[in-house]
Structure formats: structure tokens, C-alpha cells
Design an enzyme around this catalytic site. Sequence first.
Site, mmCIF file in Angstrom:
data_model
loop_
_atom_site.group_PDB
_atom_site.id
_atom_site.type_symbol
_atom_site.label_atom_id
_atom_site.label_comp_id
_atom_site.label_asym_id
_atom_site.label_seq_id
_atom_site.Cartn_x
_atom_site.Cartn_y
_atom_site.Cartn_z
ATOM 1 N N THR A 137 -3.981 -12.325 -15.399
ATOM 2 C CA THR A 137 -4.371 -13.956 -15.098
ATOM 3 C C THR A 137 -4.875 -13.897 -13.538
ATOM 4 O O THR A 137 -5.340 -14.876 -12.856
ATOM 5 C CB THR A 137 -3.241 -14.792 -15.144
ATOM 6 O OG1 THR A 137 -2.145 -14.275 -14.399
ATOM 7 C CG2 THR A 137 -2.701 -14.707 -16.830
ATOM 8 N N ASP A 143 -1.893 -1.860 5.467
ATOM 9 C CA ASP A 143 -0.812 -2.487 4.531
ATOM 10 C C ASP A 143 0.629 -2.843 5.513
ATOM 11 O O ASP A 143 1.130 -1.882 5.969
ATOM 12 C CB ASP A 143 -0.411 -1.636 3.523
ATOM 13 C CG ASP A 143 0.690 -2.300 2.797
ATOM 14 O OD1 ASP A 143 1.798 -2.764 2.799
ATOM 15 O OD2 ASP A 143 0.307 -2.346 1.233
ATOM 16 N N ARG A 185 1.113 -10.095 -8.527
ATOM 17 C CA ARG A 185 -0.001 -10.678 -9.203
ATOM 18 C C ARG A 185 -0.156 -10.141 -10.481
ATOM 19 O O ARG A 185 -0.294 -9.079 -10.622
ATOM 20 C CB ARG A 185 -1.295 -10.242 -8.302
ATOM 21 C CG ARG A 185 -2.438 -10.884 -8.543
ATOM 22 C CD ARG A 185 -3.645 -10.731 -7.854
ATOM 23 N NE ARG A 185 -3.563 -11.238 -6.470
ATOM 24 C CZ ARG A 185 -4.067 -12.426 -6.130
ATOM 25 N NH1 ARG A 185 -4.871 -12.977 -6.936
ATOM 26 N NH2 ARG A 185 -3.851 -12.891 -4.834
ATOM 27 N N ASP A 214 3.914 -1.193 4.320
ATOM 28 C CA ASP A 214 3.968 0.191 4.450
ATOM 29 C C ASP A 214 4.141 0.685 5.960
ATOM 30 O O ASP A 214 4.845 1.512 6.387
ATOM 31 C CB ASP A 214 2.671 0.725 4.055
ATOM 32 C CG ASP A 214 2.504 0.936 2.392
ATOM 33 O OD1 ASP A 214 3.848 1.095 1.892
ATOM 34 O OD2 ASP A 214 1.537 1.119 1.799
HETATM 35 N N1 URA Z 1 -1.290 -7.319 2.886
HETATM 36 C C1 URA Z 1 -1.299 -6.511 4.050
HETATM 37 O O1 URA Z 1 -0.292 -6.021 4.163
HETATM 38 N N2 URA Z 1 -2.581 -6.139 4.669
HETATM 39 C C2 URA Z 1 -3.527 -6.674 4.250
HETATM 40 O O2 URA Z 1 -4.740 -6.463 4.984
HETATM 41 C C3 URA Z 1 -3.870 -7.659 3.306
HETATM 42 C C4 URA Z 1 -2.568 -8.049 2.700
#
Ligand code: URA
Length: 209
Positions: free
Chosen positions: A108, A200, A104, A203
Site C-alpha cells: 500500500t 542515510d 512503509r 546508518d
Molecule cells: N532518509 C535518510 O536517512 N536520508 C535521506 O536522504 C532520505 C530519507
Amino acid sequence: MAQVHVMDHPLIVHKLSLMRDKSTGPKEFREAVEEISTLLCYEATRDLPLKEVEIETPIARTKASFISGKKLAIVCILRAGLGMVDGVLDLIPNAKIGHIGLYRDPDTLQPVEYYCKLPTDISSRDVIIVDPMLATGGSAIAAIQFLKNYGVQNIKLISILAVPESLQAIQEEHPDVEVYCAAIDEKLNSKGYIVPGVGDAGDRLFGTK
Ligand code: URA
């Protein structure tokens, strides 16, 4: 309006609960992502066309049906989509695989492509995009547009978790794209994470946190 299929099969619900639990380690998290992806792919391929062919069993001649129609490609949105690819390949092992990386732009806020490698015949294939977390939906929307610009006509999106706003954004931009997911969670938090979510996904898949 595109359809959203929420696959709340007990096997999927159970495996998603394992993903949600913060004490689940990368090995079990990866296994759950892969297995859920297989189960979602099973449903997403329900409408593949079949063609009847005459064959011989050891006992008799008979008509048997085989999958026909356009060949398939899986397009994986980096990085977390990688965790879903093997689960989809379990069911469609001959699919070609493309990768799209997007980030991202901080000014913008638009998704910008930083990596793209697609099968050369992508325009003549039906495509299943894999992206486990539909948070804003921005990456998925950009990837779908990207593939449409290449001439891809039939696109499905397999995800694990979505929120209402991402599904609405995808439906508004690409009403022809059907979405298959395991659950629709409540909302995004101020950092853009799905609540309650899984954290995430990249991760947790790769043990990078
Ligand atoms: N990406 C992720 O890995 N987890 C989220 O909660 C949102 C975006």
C-alpha cells in the site's frame, strides 16, 4: 498554511556541511546532529509562554519570568530521530519522551506503526516531533496524525533536511504544524534519498553501513 522556518544561521550551516561530507565519521556526524537539534529547538521554543512571578535576588525583590503553559513532550521517529533527542533535551531537560516506529507497507506504500510508546499524559502536553530527514514526509505526516488521534493539540516538527515535496505534503495534511529545519534541499532521487542530502541518516548516526 503552516510556516516553515529554515534556520540558516552560520553555526547551523557549518554543522550541516560537516554532516553532508561523506568523510565525516559517526562520532562527528552524531555531534553535528545533536548540536543542530539544540539550535533548532532554541528557535522552535521561541513562543513558549512566560509567567511573571515575584522573587528575591540577593539584592532586592523583583518580578521574574518563568516558562509556563503546557508541559512538553519530545516524540522521536525511529530510528534516526534518536540522534536528535539529546540535543533537544539539553534545552528542555524535563520533557517526557515518546517513540514512534513506522515502516512503509510495500503493497500500500502507507506508513504502518510497528512500535509506539508515548507518555501516558501525552494528550495534555505540547509535542515536538524530531525526525531529521523529511524525504516524502510520509512518516512525519503519519506520526502527526497519530498524535492528533491521541488528542495532542499543539505539535511542532524539528527536522534537519527537507525537500519541497515533503514540506508541501506536510503543509497540505497538517497546516497547523510548524516545521523547523536547517535547509531545504533540491529533490529526492529515484531511491528516495535527499539530493544532495547526507545519505542515510540512521546508518551514518549508528555506523551501520
Ligand atoms: N532518509 C535518510 O536517512 N536520508 C535521506 O536522504 C532520505 C530519507
